[in-house]
Design a protein around this motif. Structure first.
Motif, mmCIF file in Angstrom:
data_model
loop_
_atom_site.group_PDB
_atom_site.id
_atom_site.type_symbol
_atom_site.label_atom_id
_atom_site.label_comp_id
_atom_site.label_asym_id
_atom_site.label_seq_id
_atom_site.Cartn_x
_atom_site.Cartn_y
_atom_site.Cartn_z
ATOM 1 N N THR A 298 0.840 -1.189 0.000
ATOM 2 C CA THR A 298 0.000 0.000 0.000
ATOM 3 C C THR A 298 0.875 1.239 0.000
ATOM 4 O O THR A 298 1.717 1.404 0.885
ATOM 5 C CB THR A 298 -0.904 0.022 1.253
ATOM 6 O OG1 THR A 298 -1.596 -1.210 1.347
ATOM 7 C CG2 THR A 298 -1.892 1.169 1.200
ATOM 8 N N SER A 299 0.660 2.100 -0.974
ATOM 9 C CA SER A 299 1.328 3.390 -0.998
ATOM 10 C C SER A 299 0.451 4.381 -0.260
ATOM 11 O O SER A 299 -0.717 4.552 -0.590
ATOM 12 C CB SER A 299 1.563 3.849 -2.436
ATOM 13 O OG SER A 299 2.155 5.128 -2.426
ATOM 14 N N ASP B 182 4.857 4.733 -5.576
ATOM 15 C CA ASP B 182 3.737 3.876 -5.945
ATOM 16 C C ASP B 182 4.290 2.504 -6.315
ATOM 17 O O ASP B 182 5.427 2.386 -6.782
ATOM 18 C CB ASP B 182 2.942 4.459 -7.108
ATOM 19 C CG ASP B 182 1.536 3.875 -7.191
ATOM 20 O OD1 ASP B 182 1.133 3.155 -6.252
ATOM 21 O OD2 ASP B 182 0.858 4.132 -8.196
ATOM 22 N N PHE B 183 3.478 1.479 -6.115
ATOM 23 C CA PHE B 183 3.905 0.116 -6.418
ATOM 24 C C PHE B 183 3.544 -0.225 -7.856
ATOM 25 O O PHE B 183 2.364 -0.265 -8.201
ATOM 26 C CB PHE B 183 3.264 -0.880 -5.453
ATOM 27 C CG PHE B 183 3.799 -0.764 -4.058
ATOM 28 C CD1 PHE B 183 4.926 -1.462 -3.683
ATOM 29 C CD2 PHE B 183 3.195 0.067 -3.137
ATOM 30 C CE1 PHE B 183 5.442 -1.351 -2.403
ATOM 31 C CE2 PHE B 183 3.691 0.194 -1.862
ATOM 32 C CZ PHE B 183 4.821 -0.517 -1.487
ATOM 33 N N LYS C 199 8.135 -4.055 -6.984
ATOM 34 C CA LYS C 199 8.837 -2.931 -7.596
ATOM 35 C C LYS C 199 8.128 -1.651 -7.178
ATOM 36 O O LYS C 199 6.930 -1.490 -7.403
ATOM 37 C CB LYS C 199 8.870 -3.027 -9.115
ATOM 38 C CG LYS C 199 9.650 -1.884 -9.738
ATOM 39 C CD LYS C 199 9.773 -2.002 -11.236
ATOM 40 C CE LYS C 199 10.593 -0.829 -11.768
ATOM 41 N NZ LYS C 199 10.616 -0.814 -13.222
ATOM 42 N N VAL C 200 8.899 -0.752 -6.560
ATOM 43 C CA VAL C 200 8.374 0.516 -6.066
ATOM 44 C C VAL C 200 8.961 1.639 -6.911
ATOM 45 O O VAL C 200 10.183 1.758 -7.008
ATOM 46 C CB VAL C 200 8.751 0.749 -4.587
ATOM 47 C CG1 VAL C 200 8.116 2.024 -4.064
ATOM 48 C CG2 VAL C 200 8.381 -0.436 -3.733
ATOM 49 N N ASN C 201 8.109 2.443 -7.501
ATOM 50 C CA ASN C 201 8.557 3.620 -8.248
ATOM 51 C C ASN C 201 8.667 4.796 -7.287
ATOM 52 O O ASN C 201 7.705 5.122 -6.584
ATOM 53 C CB ASN C 201 7.576 3.967 -9.366
ATOM 54 C CG ASN C 201 7.516 2.881 -10.407
ATOM 55 O OD1 ASN C 201 8.517 2.273 -10.757
ATOM 56 N ND2 ASN C 201 6.322 2.620 -10.911
ATOM 57 N N LEU C 202 9.845 5.424 -7.260
ATOM 58 C CA LEU C 202 10.057 6.624 -6.447
ATOM 59 C C LEU C 202 9.938 7.840 -7.351
ATOM 60 O O LEU C 202 10.609 7.921 -8.376
ATOM 61 C CB LEU C 202 11.439 6.585 -5.790
ATOM 62 C CG LEU C 202 11.697 5.433 -4.823
ATOM 63 C CD1 LEU C 202 13.129 5.477 -4.318
ATOM 64 C CD2 LEU C 202 10.718 5.494 -3.659
ATOM 65 N N VAL D 41 3.386 0.800 3.111
ATOM 66 C CA VAL D 41 3.270 -0.347 4.012
ATOM 67 C C VAL D 41 3.303 -1.604 3.151
ATOM 68 O O VAL D 41 2.583 -1.704 2.159
ATOM 69 C CB VAL D 41 1.959 -0.308 4.825
ATOM 70 C CG1 VAL D 41 1.842 -1.541 5.708
ATOM 71 C CG2 VAL D 41 1.871 0.960 5.647
ATOM 72 N N ILE D 42 4.165 -2.540 3.544
ATOM 73 C CA ILE D 42 4.227 -3.835 2.873
ATOM 74 C C ILE D 42 3.924 -4.898 3.916
ATOM 75 O O ILE D 42 4.565 -4.954 4.963
ATOM 76 C CB ILE D 42 5.610 -4.089 2.243
ATOM 77 C CG1 ILE D 42 5.927 -3.020 1.204
ATOM 78 C CG2 ILE D 42 5.663 -5.487 1.623
ATOM 79 C CD1 ILE D 42 7.345 -3.110 0.644
#
Length: 179
Positions: A33-34, A41-42, A60-63, A171-172
């Motif tokens: 959850t972003s 965002d995931f 994979k998380v985009n910053l 949160v993961i």
């Protein structure tokens, strides 16, 4: 009487050959959850079952606001007892300081060991690229959960809160069963 003695010796032989209880870890779910979609965002967050024996996790998380220079991570291990309750560990660590000296915190280093060979988070701050957790297999987790630091059987939740610049950003939640 001799048949009973043979059965007894067969039972003793069998028990001597089976001298170890084998436990197995399996992923059951993952939730990413972003909390601030302007910051991160995931792109991917899933479990993939290749066959009956090989299942892995990929994140994979985009910053979006790089470079990231101030990060804290809160790790909470929970076990299911009529709902997920805290179990053994709930630690918060400054990720930038930790990555400079990973052996300084043994508990966090244990959990970091789950990721080191499967992620691009293996350098000190700043983070200026997307974060990837690539094919963390249930076999690898099983080895760490049973051989390195044995845990009792049950359902577990590893919840991680990713805090950047003193604001919770993601949160993961990783769910698994040790049986």
């Amino acid at each position: 009487m001799s048949a009973n003695i043979k059965r007894f010796f067969l039972l003793i032989t069998f028990l001597l050959l089976v001298n170890e209880i084998v436990t197995k870890f399996e992923f059951t779910n993952i939730k990413c959850t972003s909390l601030d979609t302007e910051f991160d965002d995931f792109e991917h967050c899933y479990l993939k079952s290749v066959n009956r024996t090989y299942k892995y996790m990929y994140i994979k998380v985009n910053l979006f606001q790089t470079p990231v220079t101030k990060v804290k991570v809160n790790l909470s291990l929970k076990k299911r007892f009529s709902g997920y309750k805290p179990f053994l560990y709930n630690v918060t660590v400054d990720a930038c300081k930790f990555l400079e000296n990973p052996t300084a915190n043994k508990i966090v280093n244990y959990f970091y060991g789950f990721l080191t060979t499967h992620t691009n988070i293996n350098h000190t701050c700043p983070f200026d690229t997307d974060l990837i957790f690539d094919k963390i297999s249930s076999e690898f987790i099983n080895h760490r959960f049973t051989n390195i630091l044995p845990f009792p059987e049950g359902d577990y939740l590893l919840e991680s809160n990713w805090i950047a610049y003193d604001k919770n950003r993601a949160v993961i939640k990783i769910f698994g069963t040790l049986s």
